[in-house]
Scaffold this motif. Structure first.
Motif, PDB file in Angstrom:
ATOM      1  N   ILE A 104     -28.829  23.577  25.602  1.00 59.73           N
ATOM      2  CA  ILE A 104     -30.189  24.128  25.178  1.00 59.73           C
ATOM      3  C   ILE A 104     -30.470  23.459  23.889  1.00 59.73           C
ATOM      4  CG2 ILE A 104     -31.451  25.868  24.347  1.00 59.73           C
ATOM      5  CD1 ILE A 104     -29.386  27.774  25.935  1.00 59.73           C
ATOM      6  N   THR A 105     -31.645  22.763  23.641  1.00 61.45           N
ATOM      7  CA  THR A 105     -32.330  22.292  22.612  1.00 61.45           C
ATOM      8  C   THR A 105     -33.283  23.007  21.732  1.00 61.45           C
ATOM      9  OG1 THR A 105     -31.790  20.061  23.355  1.00 61.45           O
ATOM     10  CG2 THR A 105     -33.309  20.099  21.806  1.00 61.45           C
TER      11      THR A 105
ATOM     12  N   GLU B 180     -41.461  29.825  24.814  1.00 60.23           N
ATOM     13  CA  GLU B 180     -41.777  28.925  25.796  1.00 60.23           C
ATOM     14  C   GLU B 180     -40.712  27.993  26.307  1.00 60.23           C
ATOM     15  OE1 GLU B 180     -44.171  29.593  27.868  1.00 60.23           O
ATOM     16  OE2 GLU B 180     -45.123  30.854  26.902  1.00 60.23           O
ATOM     17  N   ILE B 181     -40.301  27.801  27.481  1.00 58.74           N
ATOM     18  CA  ILE B 181     -39.016  27.056  27.985  1.00 58.74           C
ATOM     19  C   ILE B 181     -39.917  25.905  28.596  1.00 58.74           C
ATOM     20  CG2 ILE B 181     -37.147  27.144  29.331  1.00 58.74           C
ATOM     21  CD1 ILE B 181     -36.893  30.039  29.281  1.00 58.74           C
TER      22      ILE B 181
ATOM     23  N   TYR C 112     -40.664  26.934  20.954  1.00 58.94           N
ATOM     24  CA  TYR C 112     -40.409  25.936  22.118  1.00 58.94           C
ATOM     25  C   TYR C 112     -38.886  25.809  22.376  1.00 58.94           C
ATOM     26  CZ  TYR C 112     -45.286  25.482  23.281  1.00 58.94           C
ATOM     27  OH  TYR C 112     -46.600  25.950  23.496  1.00 58.94           O
ATOM     28  N   TRP C 113     -38.171  25.810  23.468  1.00 59.84           N
ATOM     29  CA  TRP C 113     -36.915  25.395  23.353  1.00 59.84           C
ATOM     30  C   TRP C 113     -36.775  24.630  24.920  1.00 59.84           C
ATOM     31  CZ3 TRP C 113     -33.466  29.257  26.288  1.00 59.84           C
ATOM     32  CH2 TRP C 113     -33.853  30.020  26.648  1.00 59.84           C
TER      33      TRP C 113
ATOM     34  N   TYR D 275     -39.516  17.317  14.492  1.00 56.19           N
ATOM     35  CA  TYR D 275     -40.120  16.614  15.139  1.00 56.19           C
ATOM     36  C   TYR D 275     -41.350  16.292  14.258  1.00 56.19           C
ATOM     37  CZ  TYR D 275     -37.516  16.749  19.205  1.00 56.19           C
ATOM     38  OH  TYR D 275     -36.537  16.339  20.137  1.00 56.19           O
ATOM     39  N   GLY D 276     -40.931  15.857  13.098  1.00 57.03           N
ATOM     40  CA  GLY D 276     -42.237  15.248  12.167  1.00 57.03           C
ATOM     41  C   GLY D 276     -43.172  16.303  11.690  1.00 57.03           C
TER      42      GLY D 276
END
Length: 258
Positions: A126-127, A240-241, A193-194, A183-184
């Motif tokens: 998972i990230t 949300e995945i 989100y993941w 992410y900037g």
């Protein structure tokens, strides 16, 4: 397992019933060949059967680990079979699924989702994401190299230590370049989100009983639809995945050969 419930046979019920009858010559309750004794014996055998069946229900069917006759009722009360994945077919597998559903403690940690995916036969990582944070991040390439420690922590963060992962959501290895920790200057909704990285394919092999020669291939490699269904149900409602199947390469031994 020892029987904790006293079981009385039909003979015991017969003897108890005969003992309650009046005394005298009109009540030949000790004469085995008498009509009275035989009538009581025939009627009380049924009560012995009822007693044994009640003990079965109290001793065996009340325990979800060994229930057989009431297993469908247990499953219905606990929402089984789960519509997200194929229902187990054997009694033992159904009992294990029932106990797992009853004893499962819900959670929202990485370990919870990873461990449950393993029960379904999948290996995942998972990230998680977050936006750029002033005072915590730095401009430019803010990735780091792993130093071999487990877990590996980056010393680039001035506001506490945070774990660093690789693009697959796993701890970075020694000398491995980590993923970007943020992410900037993206929207703050990044934190909702993941990504679930699926490392194992869903293999559907040809079966003589269910496949059709000349139509169905020897092997189908499909998405983890059962896993996706479970994750969509149990994910935090505000998140949300993103499913990532990029780790399934043609040379992956888990993917098989079509």
């Amino acid at each position: 397992m020892s029987d904790r419930h006293v079981r009385r046979s039909g003979d015991e019920y017969r003897d108890a019933f005969l003992t309650l009858l009046p005394l005298g010559q009109a009540w030949p309750k000790h004469a085995v060949d008498s009509v009275l004794w035989q009538a009581c014996d025939g009627l009380c055998q049924y009560w012995g059967y009822v007693d044994g069946r009640a003990a079965d229900l109290l001793e065996r069917e009340s325990d979800p680990r060994i229930t057989v006759e009431l297993l469908p009722d247990w499953e219905r009360n606990w929402g089984l079979p789960d519509p997200c994945y194929t229902a187990p077919q054997t009694i033992a597998a159904r009992q294990l699924a029932l106990v797992a559903r009853m004893t499962m403690m819900g959670a929202q940690s990485r370990e919870f989702y990873i461990n449950f995916a393993a029960q379904l036969g999948y290996t995942i990582s998972i990230t998680e994401y977050r936006p750029f944070m002033v005072g915590l991040d730095r401009c430019g390439d803010n990735r780091v190299y792993g130093d071999g420690s487990n877990p590996m922590f980056s010393d680039m963060f001035v506001c506490g230590y945070l774990p660093v992962y690789n693009p697959d959501g796993e701890r970075v290895a020694d000398g491995e370049l980590s993923e970007y920790p943020n992410y900037g200057l993206g929207p703050d909704t990044n934190r909702f989100y993941w990504t679930v990285h699926v490392h194992q394919a869903n293999l559907m092999w040809f079966r003589c009983a269910s496949g059709q020669c000349g139509v169905d291939p020897h092997l189908r490699i499909g998405h983890a639809e059962d896993l996706e269904c479970i994750l969509a149900r149990w994910k935090p409602a505000h998140t949300e995945i993103v499913l990532d199947y990029s780790g399934l390469t043609p040379g992956d031994p888990m993917a098989g050969t079509p």
